[in-house]
Write an enzyme that holds these catalytic residues in place. Sequence first.
Site, PDB file in Angstrom:
ATOM      1  N   GLU A  60       9.403   4.395   9.352  1.00  0.00           N
ATOM      2  CA  GLU A  60       8.078   5.375   9.698  1.00  0.00           C
ATOM      3  C   GLU A  60       8.369   5.786  11.212  1.00  0.00           C
ATOM      4  O   GLU A  60       7.999   7.065  11.422  1.00  0.00           O
ATOM      5  CB  GLU A  60       6.885   4.795   9.471  1.00  0.00           C
ATOM      6  CG  GLU A  60       6.714   4.463   7.938  1.00  0.00           C
ATOM      7  CD  GLU A  60       7.128   3.225   7.177  1.00  0.00           C
ATOM      8  OE1 GLU A  60       7.193   3.225   6.147  1.00  0.00           O
ATOM      9  OE2 GLU A  60       7.793   2.522   7.923  1.00  0.00           O
ATOM     10  N   HIS A 129      -2.185  -3.176   2.597  1.00  0.00           N
ATOM     11  CA  HIS A 129      -1.875  -1.898   2.005  1.00  0.00           C
ATOM     12  C   HIS A 129      -3.236  -1.309   1.769  1.00  0.00           C
ATOM     13  O   HIS A 129      -3.289  -0.091   0.995  1.00  0.00           O
ATOM     14  CB  HIS A 129      -1.254  -2.109   0.425  1.00  0.00           C
ATOM     15  CG  HIS A 129       0.274  -2.351   0.739  1.00  0.00           C
ATOM     16  ND1 HIS A 129       0.537  -3.890   1.126  1.00  0.00           N
ATOM     17  CD2 HIS A 129       1.160  -1.754   0.774  1.00  0.00           C
ATOM     18  CE1 HIS A 129       1.986  -3.720   1.225  1.00  0.00           C
ATOM     19  NE2 HIS A 129       2.405  -2.610   0.990  1.00  0.00           N
TER      20      HIS A 129
END
Length: 328
Positions: A60, A129
């Site tokens: 990322e 998550h």
Amino acid sequence: MSTLKYWQAINRALHEEMARDASVVVIGEDVAAPGGPFAATKGLLDAFGPERVRDTPISEAAIVGTALGAAMAGYRPVVEVMFLDFVTVAMDQVVNQAAKVSYMSAGNFAAPMVIRSVCASGRRTGPQHAQNLEAWLAHVPGLKVVWGSTPADARGLLKAAIRDDGPVYVIESLAEWSARGEVSDEDEIVPIGQAAVRRTGADLTVLTWGGAAPRALAALDLVRDVDVELIDLRTISPWDRDTVLASVAKTGRLLVVHDAVVDFGVGAEIAAVVAEQCFDTLRAPVRRLGAPFAPPPFAPQLEAAYLPQPEAIARAITDTVQTVRSAS
């Protein structure tokens, strides 16, 4: 008008903006041939080719950093960071670089880039998550944060974000991924910074956004004898102060409902501003309803109890109004 699922509205926005502007590129993990981990980039590779739709390594930090460089060079990159939680490993690029490049360069550089992430709260994805981290992002000057709760808003906000000349973080609700709604066939933009009044009322303002917004709307069907004004914030930063303050000035009460933990959140900031600006018209203390100060649980029953459900929202609405009425 077309009836689209939430993810289809996002997909349409990407197709439309890439067709409109050749400087728009899409980069991220599995966004090309696979069509994205949640199908939001489906068909983009076939339509626009590998130069404009690029798969990346699983990093990322590298993805966001690459997008920033491309934005400074004249492109309008749309980055996919798969889960909102995963921005934690790219915070330097988001917070210290993209959000500050215009300020640090005295306006000589801009970062017209979009970062998209799904918030998987409500889908039993566990503590790593399913976090609602919008407060982290909204705390950063130079970074805009938007979150559409309907297909139409998901499309309109994404289009607005792509056209914006600064970095915009677009959060999307995985819990609403298959929810259907009417979407205009016209080039409809949802202005960044403009809330939506979903229902007008006179007794109480309910302010919500993101994944909590559909449950707040459902809660209104469970409430009796309370005239509720429901506002969907849509833009977390900069938030629509004028609409919220005007509503609270009219109703005299505010209940803020969100899925993030209550402590140190966006709701706290809004509550503080409303308490300062509407002191003379408030008829009850500002109330917040959100998740407890704990990681999101994985077990379905625990997650359901962790997030504000329609029944709990309805009780909070009724209790807020009845408490004040009985004391007046």
